[in-house]
Write an enzyme that holds these catalytic residues in place. Structure first.
Site, PDB file in Angstrom:
ATOM      1  N   TYR A  33      63.595  16.299  53.639  1.00 18.34           N
ATOM      2  CA  TYR A  33      62.960  17.580  53.926  1.00 18.34           C
ATOM      3  C   TYR A  33      63.111  17.943  55.395  1.00 18.34           C
ATOM      4  CZ  TYR A  33      58.991  15.326  56.251  1.00 18.34           C
ATOM      5  OH  TYR A  33      58.214  14.626  57.143  1.00 18.34           O
ATOM      6  N   ARG A  52      70.381  17.789  61.156  1.00 14.72           N
ATOM      7  CA  ARG A  52      69.601  16.614  60.765  1.00 14.72           C
ATOM      8  C   ARG A  52      69.503  16.521  59.246  1.00 14.72           C
ATOM      9  NH1 ARG A  52      63.604  15.780  63.121  1.00 14.72           N
ATOM     10  NH2 ARG A  52      63.178  17.553  61.765  1.00 14.72           N
ATOM     11  N   ARG A 100      64.054   8.768  34.032  1.00 14.10           N
ATOM     12  CA  ARG A 100      63.682   7.838  35.098  1.00 14.10           C
ATOM     13  C   ARG A 100      64.502   6.552  35.040  1.00 14.10           C
ATOM     14  NH1 ARG A 100      60.559   3.635  36.586  1.00 14.10           N
ATOM     15  NH2 ARG A 100      59.678   3.742  38.674  1.00 14.10           N
ATOM     16  N   HIS A 102      66.125   3.795  38.298  1.00 14.80           N
ATOM     17  CA  HIS A 102      66.267   3.674  39.754  1.00 14.80           C
ATOM     18  C   HIS A 102      67.646   4.102  40.252  1.00 14.80           C
ATOM     19  CE1 HIS A 102      62.569   1.501  39.232  1.00 14.80           C
ATOM     20  NE2 HIS A 102      62.475   1.232  40.536  1.00 14.80           N
ATOM     21  N   LYS A 148      64.606  11.457  57.180  1.00 15.33           N
ATOM     22  CA  LYS A 148      63.388  12.252  56.952  1.00 15.33           C
ATOM     23  C   LYS A 148      63.171  12.441  55.451  1.00 15.33           C
ATOM     24  CE  LYS A 148      61.328  16.431  59.004  1.00 15.33           C
ATOM     25  NZ  LYS A 148      60.059  15.819  59.406  1.00 15.33           N
ATOM     26  N   LEU A 204      61.632   8.726  63.849  1.00 15.04           N
ATOM     27  CA  LEU A 204      62.291   9.944  63.382  1.00 15.04           C
ATOM     28  C   LEU A 204      62.827  10.668  64.633  1.00 15.04           C
ATOM     29  CD1 LEU A 204      61.875  13.241  62.598  1.00 15.04           C
ATOM     30  CD2 LEU A 204      62.836  11.723  60.902  1.00 15.04           C
TER      31      LEU A 204
HETATM   32  N1  PMP Z   1      57.990  11.650  63.860  1.00 19.50           N
HETATM   33  C1  PMP Z   1      57.612  11.777  62.583  1.00 19.50           C
HETATM   34  C2  PMP Z   1      57.261  10.558  61.809  1.00 19.50           C
HETATM   35  C3  PMP Z   1      57.579  13.061  61.992  1.00 19.50           C
HETATM   36  O1  PMP Z   1      57.209  13.198  60.714  1.00 19.50           O
HETATM   37  C4  PMP Z   1      57.893  14.194  62.769  1.00 19.50           C
HETATM   38  C5  PMP Z   1      57.795  15.565  62.180  1.00 19.50           C
HETATM   39  N2  PMP Z   1      58.888  15.844  61.381  1.00 19.50           N
HETATM   40  C6  PMP Z   1      58.277  13.999  64.099  1.00 19.50           C
HETATM   41  C7  PMP Z   1      58.316  12.713  64.607  1.00 19.50           C
HETATM   42  C8  PMP Z   1      58.664  15.154  64.968  1.00 19.50           C
HETATM   43  O2  PMP Z   1      59.883  15.705  64.533  1.00 19.50           O
HETATM   44  P1  PMP Z   1      60.229  17.232  64.819  1.00 19.50           P
HETATM   45  O3  PMP Z   1      60.179  17.400  66.309  1.00 19.50           O
HETATM   46  O4  PMP Z   1      61.608  17.395  64.277  1.00 19.50           O
HETATM   47  O5  PMP Z   1      59.209  18.049  64.112  1.00 19.50           O
END
Ligand code: PMP
Length: 287
Positions: A33, A52, A100, A102, A148, A204
């Site tokens: 997402y 991304r 379903r 895996h 993500k 992330l």
């Molecule tokens: N870390 C995590 C775990 C997140 O979920 C997010 C939000 N997506 C961020 C950092 C910040 O990412 P962004 O600047 O792309 O929103």
């Protein structure tokens, strides 16, 4: 105007929008997402978000064939049909709907859903003056949090703990290292140096993080991408967090302990100006 959602090419009232119960996003969190900020009707940092998203789809081998042009048009169409100038758009792509099992299904097309929700960005500008509090939680997430995915249970539980403690965010600790927040990236400032955890598989790579590094570097500020400990954070001159929905917020307390004098500091204030000027440059939005 009723809130509208997008499901696989159709725009319909949010209340009528749904996916099959065997969507792999539901059963396996087999979905990625993005959340983008829309200010003044313009999507902030759209290209980095798109990049991304593509990288995450490739990492998981989700077969997504829509080209960037049409995809961008669909997102813009949902935003304009919703009629909100200041909002966030949520975009989710799952591996598809299948019996379903895996292992990946052979031929299920990916499912794309998008929703749009009003968002008060002006509130974030006001919070620059007051700052927010964070608590510390241990990082219980899986080993590829750089992707993500919608598998966010570790993040959800940490955020809930923060809410129950009256804090805005939970910073996630691995050993002695502060990795990031449950939905934000984590930063400290020491002796004028701006420090944040390096990218890799354990955080992330935030779009707001990347943007801030660029802006700070261009302004001749020193950014260090290196792990920092909880002890360093507690002894920092300043601390702050970044994300799409909180482009920059000062952190004034960590686990009940004030950061320095417990007030937002000058480096964070300067970065706040840079960040919100960049928002204005891209979108024309001003508080
Ligand atoms: N870390 C995590 C775990 C997140 O979920 C997010 C939000 N997506 C961020 C950092 C910040 O990412 P962004 O600047 O792309 O929103």
């Amino acid at each position: 105007m009723p809130q509208l959602a997008y499901v696989n090419g159709r725009i319909l009232p949010l209340a009528d929008a749904s996916l099959h119960i065997e969507d792999r996003g539901t059963q396996f969190a087999d979905a990625v997402y993005e959340v983008c900020a829309v200010m003044n009707g313009q999507i902030l940092d759209w290209q980095p978000h798109l990049l991304r998203l593509r990288r995450n789809l490739a990492e998981l081998g989700i077969n997504w064939t829509m080209a960037d042009g049409p995809f961008t048009l669909q997102a813009r169409r949902l935003i304009s049909r919703n009629g909100q100038r200041d909002c966030i758009i949520y975009i989710q792509i799952s591996r598809g709907t299948a019996r379903r099992d895996h292992a990946f299904p052979g031929d299920a097309p990916a499912n794309l859903v998008m929703t749009v929700r009003r968002f008060d960005f002006a509130q974030r500008v006001k919070q620059l003056a007051t700052g927010i509090k964070v608590i510390i939680q241990s990082d219980t997430r899986w080993g590829r949090v750089d992707i993500k995915t919608t598998g966010l249970l570790g993040n959800v539980l940490a955020k809930q703990a923060a809410r129950e403690a009256g804090a805005f965010e939970a910073w996630l600790l691995s050993g002695e290292t502060v990795r990031e927040g449950s939905s934000t990236n984590a930063w400290i400032v020491k002796d004028g140096r701006i420090i944040t955890h390096p990218t890799g598989t354990s955080i992330l790579p935030g779009i707001a993080r990347d943007s801030l590094i660029r802006l700070a570097t261009a302004a001749q500020m020193i950014v260090e991408e290196r792990p920092f400990t909880l002890a360093e954070a507690l002894g920092a001159d300043e601390a702050f967090l970044t994300s799409t929905t909180a482009p920059i917020l000062p952190v004034v307390a960590i686990d009940g302990q004030a950061v320095a004098d417990g007030r937002p500091g000058p480096v964070t204030r300067r970065l706040g100006e840079l960040v919100w000027n960049e928002v204005a440059r891209q979108t024309g939005w001003r508080a």
